[in-house]
Scaffold this motif. Structure first.
Motif, PDB file in Angstrom:
ATOM      1  N   ASP A  90      23.600 -42.552  26.680  1.00 35.27           N
ATOM      2  CA  ASP A  90      22.866 -43.718  27.182  1.00 35.27           C
ATOM      3  C   ASP A  90      23.806 -44.873  27.522  1.00 35.27           C
ATOM      4  OD1 ASP A  90      20.547 -45.005  27.978  1.00 35.27           O
ATOM      5  OD2 ASP A  90      20.280 -45.996  26.044  1.00 35.27           O
TER       6      ASP A  90
ATOM      7  N   GLN B 267      18.095 -53.309  20.324  1.00 37.37           N
ATOM      8  CA  GLN B 267      18.620 -54.621  20.723  1.00 37.37           C
ATOM      9  C   GLN B 267      19.548 -55.192  19.651  1.00 37.37           C
ATOM     10  OE1 GLN B 267      15.183 -57.030  21.692  1.00 37.37           O
ATOM     11  NE2 GLN B 267      14.852 -55.976  23.636  1.00 37.37           N
TER      12      GLN B 267
ATOM     13  N   ASN C 257      23.766 -55.318  18.100  1.00 39.77           N
ATOM     14  CA  ASN C 257      25.164 -55.186  18.500  1.00 39.77           C
ATOM     15  C   ASN C 257      25.741 -53.834  18.088  1.00 39.77           C
ATOM     16  OD1 ASN C 257      25.570 -57.687  19.794  1.00 39.77           O
ATOM     17  ND2 ASN C 257      25.708 -58.717  17.802  1.00 39.77           N
TER      18      ASN C 257
ATOM     19  N   ILE D 208      27.384 -51.298  25.734  1.00 42.58           N
ATOM     20  CA  ILE D 208      25.925 -51.406  25.911  1.00 42.58           C
ATOM     21  C   ILE D 208      25.431 -52.764  25.429  1.00 42.58           C
ATOM     22  CG2 ILE D 208      23.699 -50.480  25.150  1.00 42.58           C
ATOM     23  CD1 ILE D 208      25.030 -47.732  24.981  1.00 42.58           C
TER      24      ILE D 208
ATOM     25  N   LYS E 206      25.756 -47.722  29.617  1.00 43.54           N
ATOM     26  CA  LYS E 206      25.248 -48.692  30.597  1.00 43.54           C
ATOM     27  C   LYS E 206      26.342 -49.216  31.529  1.00 43.54           C
ATOM     28  CE  LYS E 206      21.190 -48.824  28.438  1.00 43.54           C
ATOM     29  NZ  LYS E 206      19.983 -48.195  29.003  1.00 43.54           N
ATOM     30  N   ARG E 207      27.474 -49.578  30.951  1.00 44.19           N
ATOM     31  CA  ARG E 207      28.505 -50.274  31.719  1.00 44.19           C
ATOM     32  C   ARG E 207      29.895 -49.751  31.366  1.00 44.19           C
ATOM     33  NH1 ARG E 207      24.668 -54.042  30.525  1.00 44.19           N
ATOM     34  NH2 ARG E 207      25.483 -54.260  28.414  1.00 44.19           N
TER      35      ARG E 207
ATOM     36  N   ASP F 268      22.575 -47.653  18.838  1.00 47.33           N
ATOM     37  CA  ASP F 268      21.258 -47.263  18.329  1.00 47.33           C
ATOM     38  C   ASP F 268      21.345 -46.260  17.184  1.00 47.33           C
ATOM     39  OD1 ASP F 268      19.944 -48.921  20.062  1.00 47.33           O
ATOM     40  OD2 ASP F 268      19.573 -47.366  21.574  1.00 47.33           O
TER      41      ASP F 268
ATOM     42  N   SER G 266      28.106 -51.377  36.365  1.00 47.15           N
ATOM     43  CA  SER G 266      27.058 -50.419  36.017  1.00 47.15           C
ATOM     44  C   SER G 266      27.587 -48.998  36.160  1.00 47.15           C
ATOM     45  CB  SER G 266      25.844 -50.612  36.922  1.00 47.15           C
ATOM     46  OG  SER G 266      24.914 -49.561  36.729  1.00 47.15           O
TER      47      SER G 266
ATOM     48  N   LYS H 205      23.442 -55.457  23.537  1.00 46.10           N
ATOM     49  CA  LYS H 205      22.083 -55.498  22.998  1.00 46.10           C
ATOM     50  C   LYS H 205      21.049 -54.890  23.941  1.00 46.10           C
ATOM     51  CE  LYS H 205      22.721 -59.455  19.909  1.00 46.10           C
ATOM     52  NZ  LYS H 205      22.191 -60.759  19.460  1.00 46.10           N
ATOM     53  N   ASP H 206      21.512 -54.054  24.877  1.00 49.40           N
ATOM     54  CA  ASP H 206      20.590 -53.409  25.811  1.00 49.40           C
ATOM     55  C   ASP H 206      20.035 -52.100  25.271  1.00 49.40           C
ATOM     56  OD1 ASP H 206      21.007 -55.451  27.555  1.00 49.40           O
ATOM     57  OD2 ASP H 206      22.462 -54.392  28.797  1.00 49.40           O
TER      58      ASP H 206
END
Length: 361
Positions: A187, A100, A102, A93, A189-190, A105, A195, A95-96
């Motif tokens: 959550d 934001q 490393n 993920i 992302k990649r 969350d 994606s 900093k997405d």
């Protein structure tokens, strides 16, 4: 002469089913949503999840159906493989995230300053894949060595495997252990820079899962039709007699137990990016018991039976929880009781009985 496990019609059915399954993501990508041949993304994700469950059921059948070891803790191996892959996805993920940072969350929220040592190097995909295999495998080897060496078997072994998965679930629920607590990992992302929500990525994950399931079937068939497989079935049928003729069952049981755990871990790793979450509830004793029900419904000791059971029970679950969400556990219990009483060899065994009667007539 090597014994045949699948008949020619069975091989034909396997190939046809594999082709049909492989077409699902292709139809999803090729045709527009309003086209008659379009397969929805929801269906692709759901069938992909079912294939992961089928692989876990197959792994359980290897130890229960062919070796007579009833495990009520395979959910922990499934979840550990999922967590190993899930941490790689969390780190991808970057900093997405919401904060934001490393760090994931959940670590920022809990005031973690750095990754714990056991998550070192998990930003590397192949290292995470090694953990997918090694973590369930090492745990199964250590646990199995002490259990089998102590001659723990039958219901006592089943109880301690259930206690093991429950203990791990409680550990992973804790916020201070670095596993995301109650929410787990989500959550994403990649994956490998692509994606994870893109239709092409989902199609690739689906096809990789299908290939893994077919590979697991071929591997398990090779094992159970070999001399090793005959020894494993001798362990199931009469372990004391096997010891009398000079075999030490410890290492045979340990091998198949560890291999089964590794297959479950791989299934869990494939499950996570398709479902989008992994949390401690995957380790609940109820999930491990459901795996046993899949194998029983389909027909244990047949390899294909547990796969059929995983698809049929989970397909029924998807419909039942939508129509009658409060009654699913009662229905599941009733299914298990009816299968135990009236179809001890499962759906596949019932089909074979009908075929033999038809041939006799």
């Amino acid at each position: 002469m090597t014994p045949s496990l699948f008949s020619r019609p069975a091989w034909t059915a396997i190939i046809v089913c594999a082709i049909v399954l492989a077409l699902l993501p292709i139809l999803n990508l090729t045709f527009a949503p309003d086209h008659a041949l379009h397969v929805s993304s929801y269906t692709v994700a759901l069938v992909g999840k079912f294939m992961c469950y089928a692989m876990a059921a197959l792994a359980l059948d290897l130890v229960w159906g062919y070796t007579g070891i009833l495990s009520l803790g395979h959910g922990v191996f499934f979840a550990l493989g999922g967590y190993a892959h899930g941490m790689y996805l969390m780190r991808a993920i970057g900093k997405d995230g919401v904060y934001q940072s490393n760090l994931p969350d959940f670590m920022v929220f809990l005031d973690w300053k750095t990754y714990p040592w056991y998550w070192s190097f998990t930003e590397h995909f192949w290292y995470a894949m090694a953990l997918v295999v090694l973590v369930p495998g090492v745990l199964a080897f250590v646990f199995g060595y002490f259990a089998f060496r102590s001659r723990i078997k039958g219901v006592y072994f089943s109880i301690i495997t259930q206690a093991m998965t429950f203990a791990f679930m409680l550990l992973f629920f804790r916020n201070n252990t670095g596993f995301g607590g109650n929410n787990g990992f989500t959550d994403f992302k990649r994956i490998l820079g692509f994606s994870i929500t893109a239709p092409t990525t989902k199609a690739a994950l689906f096809l990789i899962t299908l290939a893994a399931l077919l590979g697991a079937v071929v591997l398990c068939r090779w094992i159970v039709t070999s001399k090793l497989g005959r020894v494993l079935q001798a362990v199931r049928d009469s372990e004391s007699r096997l010891m009398f003729i000079g075999y030490n069952p410890l290492w045979f049981k340990l091998f198949v137990w560890t291999l089964s755990a590794v297959l479950c871990g791989i299934a869990g790793a494939l499950y996570v990016p398709q479902v989008g979450i992994i949390n401690p509830s995957e380790m609940s004793p109820g999930n491990s018991i459901e795996m046993v029900i899949w194998a029983a419904v389909g027909g244990r000791g047949s390899l294909l039976g547990p796969i059929i059971g995983a698809f049929s029970v989970n397909g029924l679950k998807s419909w039942f929880t939508g129509a009658f969400p409060d009654l699913w556990l009662y229905a599941l219990g009733l299914i298990f009781i009816l299968v135990t009483l009236f179809m001890p060899q499962g759906v596949l065994g019932l089909a074979k009985q009908f075929q033999r009667k038809r041939e006799a007539a």
